[in-house]
Every structure is written in C-alpha cells, then in structure tokens.
Design a protein around this motif. Structure first.
Motif, short mmCIF file in Angstrom:
data_model
loop_
_atom_site.label_atom_id
_atom_site.label_comp_id
_atom_site.label_asym_id
_atom_site.label_seq_id
_atom_site.Cartn_x
_atom_site.Cartn_y
_atom_site.Cartn_z
N LEU A 1 4.64 -18.18 -12.63
CA LEU A 1 3.88 -19.42 -12.82
C LEU A 1 4.84 -20.57 -13.11
O LEU A 1 5.73 -20.44 -13.95
CB LEU A 1 2.90 -19.26 -13.99
N HIS A 2 4.66 -21.68 -12.39
CA HIS A 2 5.56 -22.81 -12.55
C HIS A 2 4.79 -24.09 -12.81
O HIS A 2 3.87 -24.42 -12.06
CB HIS A 2 6.43 -22.96 -11.29
N ALA A 3 5.19 -24.81 -13.86
CA ALA A 3 4.55 -26.09 -14.19
C ALA A 3 4.93 -27.10 -13.13
O ALA A 3 6.07 -27.15 -12.67
CB ALA A 3 5.00 -26.55 -15.57
N GLU A 4 3.96 -27.92 -12.71
CA GLU A 4 4.19 -28.90 -11.66
C GLU A 4 5.04 -30.08 -12.12
O GLU A 4 5.83 -30.60 -11.37
CB GLU A 4 2.86 -29.40 -11.10
N ASP A 5 4.83 -30.55 -13.31
CA ASP A 5 5.57 -31.69 -13.86
C ASP A 5 6.11 -31.30 -15.21
O ASP A 5 5.96 -30.17 -15.66
CB ASP A 5 4.65 -32.91 -13.98
N LYS A 6 6.71 -32.27 -15.89
CA LYS A 6 7.14 -32.02 -17.26
C LYS A 6 5.91 -31.60 -18.05
O LYS A 6 4.88 -32.23 -18.00
CB LYS A 6 7.75 -33.28 -17.86
N CYS A 7 6.08 -30.54 -18.77
CA CYS A 7 4.94 -29.92 -19.44
C CYS A 7 5.28 -29.75 -20.91
O CYS A 7 6.15 -28.96 -21.26
CB CYS A 7 4.68 -28.57 -18.78
N ASP A 8 4.61 -30.48 -21.77
CA ASP A 8 4.87 -30.41 -23.21
C ASP A 8 3.85 -29.52 -23.89
O ASP A 8 2.90 -29.98 -24.51
CB ASP A 8 4.83 -31.81 -23.83
N ILE A 9 4.04 -28.22 -23.73
CA ILE A 9 3.17 -27.27 -24.43
C ILE A 9 4.04 -26.33 -25.25
O ILE A 9 5.17 -26.03 -24.89
CB ILE A 9 2.26 -26.46 -23.47
N ALA A 10 3.50 -25.90 -26.34
CA ALA A 10 4.24 -25.01 -27.23
C ALA A 10 4.26 -23.60 -26.67
O ALA A 10 3.26 -23.13 -26.12
CB ALA A 10 3.61 -25.01 -28.62
N ILE B 1 -3.90 -25.82 -17.96
CA ILE B 1 -4.08 -25.21 -19.28
C ILE B 1 -3.27 -26.01 -20.29
O ILE B 1 -2.31 -26.69 -19.93
CB ILE B 1 -3.67 -23.71 -19.25
N ASP B 2 -3.67 -25.93 -21.56
CA ASP B 2 -3.00 -26.68 -22.61
C ASP B 2 -2.06 -25.82 -23.45
O ASP B 2 -1.54 -26.28 -24.46
CB ASP B 2 -4.03 -27.33 -23.54
N GLU B 3 -1.85 -24.59 -23.07
CA GLU B 3 -0.92 -23.71 -23.78
C GLU B 3 -0.20 -22.83 -22.76
O GLU B 3 -0.57 -22.80 -21.59
CB GLU B 3 -1.64 -22.87 -24.82
N LYS B 4 0.84 -22.14 -23.20
CA LYS B 4 1.63 -21.32 -22.28
C LYS B 4 0.80 -20.13 -21.80
O LYS B 4 0.37 -19.30 -22.60
CB LYS B 4 2.89 -20.84 -22.99
N PRO B 5 0.56 -20.03 -20.49
CA PRO B 5 -0.25 -18.91 -19.98
C PRO B 5 0.59 -17.63 -19.81
O PRO B 5 1.79 -17.70 -19.60
CB PRO B 5 -0.71 -19.43 -18.61
N ASP B 6 -0.09 -16.50 -19.90
CA ASP B 6 0.56 -15.21 -19.65
C ASP B 6 0.23 -14.67 -18.27
O ASP B 6 0.95 -13.84 -17.74
CB ASP B 6 0.12 -14.19 -20.70
N TYR B 7 -0.90 -15.14 -17.68
CA TYR B 7 -1.36 -14.61 -16.40
C TYR B 7 -1.90 -15.72 -15.50
O TYR B 7 -2.40 -16.73 -15.99
CB TYR B 7 -2.51 -13.61 -16.60
N CYS B 8 -1.86 -15.48 -14.20
CA CYS B 8 -2.54 -16.33 -13.24
C CYS B 8 -4.02 -15.94 -13.28
O CYS B 8 -4.35 -14.76 -13.24
CB CYS B 8 -1.98 -16.10 -11.84
N PRO B 9 -4.94 -16.92 -13.37
CA PRO B 9 -6.36 -16.57 -13.44
C PRO B 9 -6.95 -16.04 -12.13
O PRO B 9 -8.08 -15.58 -12.10
CB PRO B 9 -7.04 -17.88 -13.83
N PHE B 10 -6.15 -16.04 -11.07
CA PHE B 10 -6.66 -15.59 -9.77
C PHE B 10 -6.11 -14.23 -9.35
O PHE B 10 -6.83 -13.44 -8.75
CB PHE B 10 -6.34 -16.62 -8.70
N CYS B 11 -4.83 -13.96 -9.65
CA CYS B 11 -4.23 -12.73 -9.12
C CYS B 11 -3.53 -11.88 -10.18
O CYS B 11 -2.91 -10.87 -9.84
CB CYS B 11 -3.25 -13.06 -8.00
N GLU B 12 -3.61 -12.26 -11.44
CA GLU B 12 -3.01 -11.55 -12.56
C GLU B 12 -1.49 -11.56 -12.58
O GLU B 12 -0.86 -10.80 -13.31
CB GLU B 12 -3.49 -10.09 -12.63
N ALA B 13 -0.86 -12.41 -11.75
CA ALA B 13 0.60 -12.52 -11.80
C ALA B 13 0.99 -12.94 -13.21
O ALA B 13 0.27 -13.69 -13.88
CB ALA B 13 1.10 -13.53 -10.78
#
Length: 139
Positions: free
Chosen positions: A128-137, A111-123
């Motif tokens: 939710l943890h970014a895999e690498d350095k993530c430059d999103i607002a 995703i290109d923005e900060k998510p509020d939910y997991c699209p699979f389980c609603e967590a």
C-alpha cells in the motif's frame, strides 16, 4: 417481483464514500471510491475482518437513507409508505487524511490512520502506497 431501489450515498470531494468496520472492537472508518460500492465484500484495513460491503455502511448513511425512505422525525409515515422528497437527516463526507493505492489490485482507498490491509484484496501494508504526503501516526 419488484426491483430493489438503490439510493445514492454522498461522496467527498475525491469521489469517495465512507465505510465503517462492523467489528464492534474495531469500528475503523475508511473511504472507498463510489464506483467500488458494487464490490461484494470488503476487508477492514485495520483489523482485517471480511464482510459483505453493506455491513460497512455507516450509521450516518443509514439515517440519511431512512430519512429519504420514511421521512422520519417529521411525519408519522410507516414502513409501508414512502416519499421521494428531500431527506430530513443529512450528512457530509469529509476527505480522508491519506489516500492509498494497492500495488496488488490497483484500487484506491482513504483512511486517517496507518492501514494493515487493502480493503479489496487483503494485501498487507507493504503493498500500500500513500498518494501524497501523508501525516498519519504509525502504530
């Protein structure tokens, strides 16, 4: 009875396919792994709307599939005639800025923005943890 024909959607270099929230007020764009296209329902990572996976198909993907089936914009084939030739309308899946992994279900999505939910389980975001350095607002 005939079997339904399945068309393969394109993936980005990470093996992900775009999805778009069907909620007209949201329209969030996110990516899931191609092997997760068989899940029955998805949750929008931004607004939390839960719908059948096929409701998240993007307009570009629909145009691409229709161009394979109907060869639209080139010849006057009707819906009762099909072609297996190269599609007329093409699209490219670009990678998401960030790939997240969910602690709860273990699935990944982009995703290109900060998510509020997991699209699979609603967590929620805390799981939710970014895999690498993530430059999103943030929101």
């Amino acid at each position: 009875m005939t079997d339904a024909v399945k068309y393969t959607l394109k993936t980005d270099p990470q093996g992900m396919v775009g999805r778009e929230c069907p909620n007209r007020a949201c329209k969030a764009y996110f990516k899931i792994k191609s092997e997760d296209l068989n899940v029955e329902e998805l949750i929008c990572p931004i607004c939390g709307q839960k719908k059948y996976n096929n409701k998240y198909t993007t307009l570009q993907q629909i145009d691409y599939i229709n161009s394979i089936i109907f060869k639209k914009d080139v010849c006057s084939l009707g819906p009762d005639k099909y072609t297996k030739t190269t599609p007329v309308i093409d699209y490219v899946e670009t990678p998401a800025k960030c790939v997240f992994t969910c602690d709860t279900c273990g699935k990944k999505f982009g995703i290109d923005e900060k998510p509020d939910y997991c699209p699979f389980c609603e967590a929620t975001y805390e799981h939710l943890h970014a895999e690498d350095k993530c430059d999103i607002a943030g929101k």
